[in-house]
Write a protein that holds these residues in place. Sequence first.
Motif, short mmCIF file in Angstrom:
data_model
loop_
_atom_site.label_atom_id
_atom_site.label_comp_id
_atom_site.label_asym_id
_atom_site.label_seq_id
_atom_site.Cartn_x
_atom_site.Cartn_y
_atom_site.Cartn_z
N LEU A 1 0.83 -1.02 0.18
CA LEU A 1 0.55 -0.43 -0.06
C LEU A 1 1.06 1.15 -0.17
O LEU A 1 1.85 1.29 0.63
N THR A 2 0.63 2.08 -0.41
CA THR A 2 1.29 3.74 -0.98
C THR A 2 0.02 4.41 -0.77
O THR A 2 -0.96 4.51 -1.43
N LEU A 3 0.81 5.85 -0.32
CA LEU A 3 -0.14 6.46 -0.09
C LEU A 3 0.52 7.87 0.17
O LEU A 3 1.56 8.00 0.91
N GLN A 4 0.66 8.47 -1.12
CA GLN A 4 0.66 9.61 -1.00
C GLN A 4 0.05 11.10 -2.32
O GLN A 4 -0.86 10.79 -2.81
N GLU A 5 0.29 11.93 -1.18
CA GLU A 5 0.27 13.47 -1.78
C GLU A 5 0.36 14.08 -3.32
O GLU A 5 1.52 14.23 -2.90
N VAL A 6 0.87 13.67 -4.35
CA VAL A 6 1.21 14.62 -5.49
C VAL A 6 0.31 14.96 -6.58
O VAL A 6 -0.87 15.00 -6.88
N LYS A 7 0.87 16.23 -6.48
CA LYS A 7 0.77 17.44 -7.63
C LYS A 7 -1.26 17.59 -7.25
O LYS A 7 -2.04 17.15 -7.72
N HIS A 8 -1.39 18.22 -5.68
CA HIS A 8 -2.59 17.96 -4.96
C HIS A 8 -4.12 17.18 -5.25
O HIS A 8 -4.88 17.89 -5.77
N LYS A 9 -3.07 16.07 -5.23
CA LYS A 9 -3.55 14.64 -5.28
C LYS A 9 -3.61 13.63 -4.45
O LYS A 9 -2.51 13.80 -4.55
N PHE B 1 -7.22 11.01 -5.08
CA PHE B 1 -8.14 12.00 -4.96
C PHE B 1 -8.42 13.22 -4.85
O PHE B 1 -6.68 14.02 -4.82
N PRO B 2 -9.17 13.98 -5.60
CA PRO B 2 -8.35 15.79 -5.94
C PRO B 2 -8.76 16.45 -4.38
O PRO B 2 -9.31 16.24 -3.75
N LEU B 3 -7.51 17.55 -4.24
CA LEU B 3 -7.05 17.76 -2.93
C LEU B 3 -6.89 18.84 -3.06
O LEU B 3 -6.36 20.04 -4.37
N MET B 4 -7.64 20.02 -2.72
CA MET B 4 -6.86 21.06 -1.83
C MET B 4 -5.36 21.44 -1.49
O MET B 4 -4.89 20.05 -1.16
N THR B 5 -4.91 21.94 -1.72
CA THR B 5 -3.48 22.75 -2.00
C THR B 5 -2.78 21.94 -0.11
O THR B 5 -3.14 22.71 1.07
N LEU B 6 -2.00 21.29 0.10
CA LEU B 6 -1.75 20.55 1.35
C LEU B 6 -0.84 21.91 1.91
O LEU B 6 -0.07 22.71 2.30
#
Length: 939
Positions: A870-878, A933-938
Amino acid sequence: MIRMVRKVRHKASFNTDTNTMVYFQAKLIKFFALSLFTFSFISHANTTAPLQTLSNINDILQDKHGFIWLSGQQGLTRLDANNKITFSLNNQEWPLPFSWIHNIELVDNKLILSTEMAGLWLFDTRNGEAEKITTGISEPSHYKATLFKNNYYSYAANTNKFYRFNPSDNSTLVIDQNIGIKDIAHTQNQFYLSNNDGLYQLQGNSLVQIITGPITALTALSNAVIAITANKIYRLGDDGKQTSIKHNEKLYGLTKAYHNDSFFTVSSEGKVSKYNGAKLTVLPHNYEKSKTGRLRNMFHDASGVLWLVSSQGVEQLNENYIKNHNLTFDIPINGNEIALFDNDIIIGSYGAGLQNFLEPVFNQESNTAFTRKGLKTFDLLEVNNSLYIGCFDGLWRYDKSTNQVTKLDIVGDKLVLKLEQKNNLLYIATDGYGLYVYDLITEEMINHIDESIGLLTPEVIDVLPLDNGKIWIAHNNKVSIYQQNSHTVTTLKTPNRSKVISLVLANNKIFASTLGDGILVFNQQGDLLAHLSNNHSFTEMLLVNGEIWASGKPGLYRISPTNYQVTMIENTQQYSFVSSMLVKDDILYAIHYSGVLALDLSEQKQFNPNVIISKTTISGKAYLLNKTIEIESGNDVITLDLASLDHRPGLNKKFQYRINNSDWLLMNNNQLTLTGLASGNYHVEIMATNSLGQWSDIKAYTEINVAYPWYWTVNIRIFYAVMVTLTILLTCWLLILRTKSIRHIHNILKDDMRNYGQLMKTVQRNLQLASSSLSNNELVQGKQLIESSLLALEEKINSQEPNNLAGNTLLTAIPFLGDYLQNKYLAKLNFTLDDKIDNCNYELKADVYKVIFEALTSAIFKSNAENFTLTLQEVKHKLWLTINSDHNSFSQLTSKVDFDLASYTIRQITNKHHASLNTFTNDDGTSQLVISFPLMTLN
């Protein structure tokens, strides 16, 4: 025996004050006009195929369809009663490799052609194709040929050789080296040929002479041949019997009757005779003399026409069932009346009083008492052995016992146009004074119908009293009904402008003939039901055995009261009929301007000719006859040439057609042109009349198939139907699977709700009991109940899977989940977590954890997977979630048909956050789940 028939008659009326000479001039002008109209009608009616252009004809026959075929120097000509087609070397549209044809013989649907320069050929009458009969005969010129017992027999005139050719082994035999042949005839069993030396019979491979002396004519019947010499007619039967009769004529024409074994002969003087083919007895017939001299050939066709071929051309003879009795008197206008008196036919002349017809009834003294005007007769009626006579100057009566006429003082000097009797009442129609009703018993005038009670015009031409008391009145160009009970007249609205001449009751309907507007048909209430033969002139009508006979100007007609078919009687179109008709001894007598026509009613049978499509033309290319028509598009033009194969002279034939059982449409001529047809199949039916105007019972048919576009052909439509069916079945199957999946989810949720409901009910019960115990100071029992409830809740909480975040962080919950899966399912989870993932809002983190839990547990249950990464990471606001499995574990997550609660939950969450979900299956059997998952800027 005399038939009881209603007699009606008419002569044009006029004012009695008119100058007599002016009247005679008017009548003469009218007579000449009618004569001109008659001649015009004859030239129009007697239209047949153009025979006058055919000369040097050698042979003639009729094929199975009904076409007449003629052979000669012009080639091979087909007649269809309207048109002709000639097949020859000179016709590029209908070519043959030769022109001059001596003899033709029909074999099934083919003709054996004996040509002058090209040998023997077989011609197919269905398509116009010809093929050469390859024989071992070197001579190109053949005068006679036939097929007998599967062998071809041919006569070569240049060498006088008679051959037999066997097509089975291609062998040729010369039967006679030197013999002249005039005719060949054969039955199924015997073969004969004739010449100036006699009649020969084929016996084996040789010819045996059985009659000596020149044979002038030879023909075959079904089981015998007829041979004619200078003074005898021979019959030679297949049974070996030979009979003969004598004759004293020069007979060169001989042919078999079309429908039976009788035969016809024609002498050099043109006399036609008919004989019984078995007994050689003379039979009666109705053919008149021929104008042709010595005949080359003759033929009797299906419609009864005798075709006579000579060096002068082709002549047609038709049976004539009509006998004309010339009858004229020394009067300015020979417009007379006919009637029965004492069972004898008599004539009431227009200027010479009473006259005889076939029997001497009157003499010179019979008319002596007539006044000058009394000699002009308008109507005759026999009543109680007395003859009542309607004349120019009133009503007269003839007494047979005294042989004298007496004027009756009933209507004075008024012109009497019509007399009618019913129930002892005499109806007297006058010109200008209305209708009088006279009682024959009391000898009193009991009624007078004129303008005073509503009769618009007092010129009464005919009267028809009915059993119901109503009186129908024809006056001038109007028809009125008189009601006796109310003494009133009702005038009907009619479309005619010409005079109404005659009224007759038939099939409970009233028929009214007019002098220029055909025949009107009414019901007894006065409603117009039909309008027949518009623009044609009819005079009188007579009801005979349920049928209406009508005399016209010109022609004599038969009318059906049931279907309104109007049929002109053959050979009557040259006569212009004056008025009255009668029937005696099964013979109809109709009077015309130059005599009386006698028609034998017993011989009037309808001939139903074959109706056929004689030629088909598709976009300029012509074909004989017809077959199923295949065209590429509706732009093609189809022309059907139609033929009613009745070769008798008479009326122009009418044609009508309908397509796919629609309404019948009447055509203007014998050509049907169709174009602009939509793609599809069309069934065309065609009807036609015979030469007498009767619709034939035989119809022509054809099928037209207009091709569909490539995308709508039959095969493509079948493919479309199969694909639509498969799509519907697949959709139904997928819906069934989806329904099963949804039902499974509902059952799981229902079970969970049931379990939680039972727990809540248990806790609720314990708390209620505890409350009661505490209120009763039962502290120990209340404490135990509260502890029991807490224990049940604790057990439920401890038994639950870690399926939600429960307020923890992802960095804490995911390692815990890994330990849980390792301990409970022996599944190993390796994970890589971005340290920023817990900076997301809690709702997203809870949903992500829920996705991880459902995906891993579903993979364990579905595929028995043991190792996950399992990999969970934030890349380019996603936020990217990637799970790898050592088995094919995630393919069912994207299915919208076959899914479980885990798949349903994951899709709901991804849709909620507008996330993208992708699954991959590798060649080594491993799989991967990727969700972004699209994100707002962290922060």
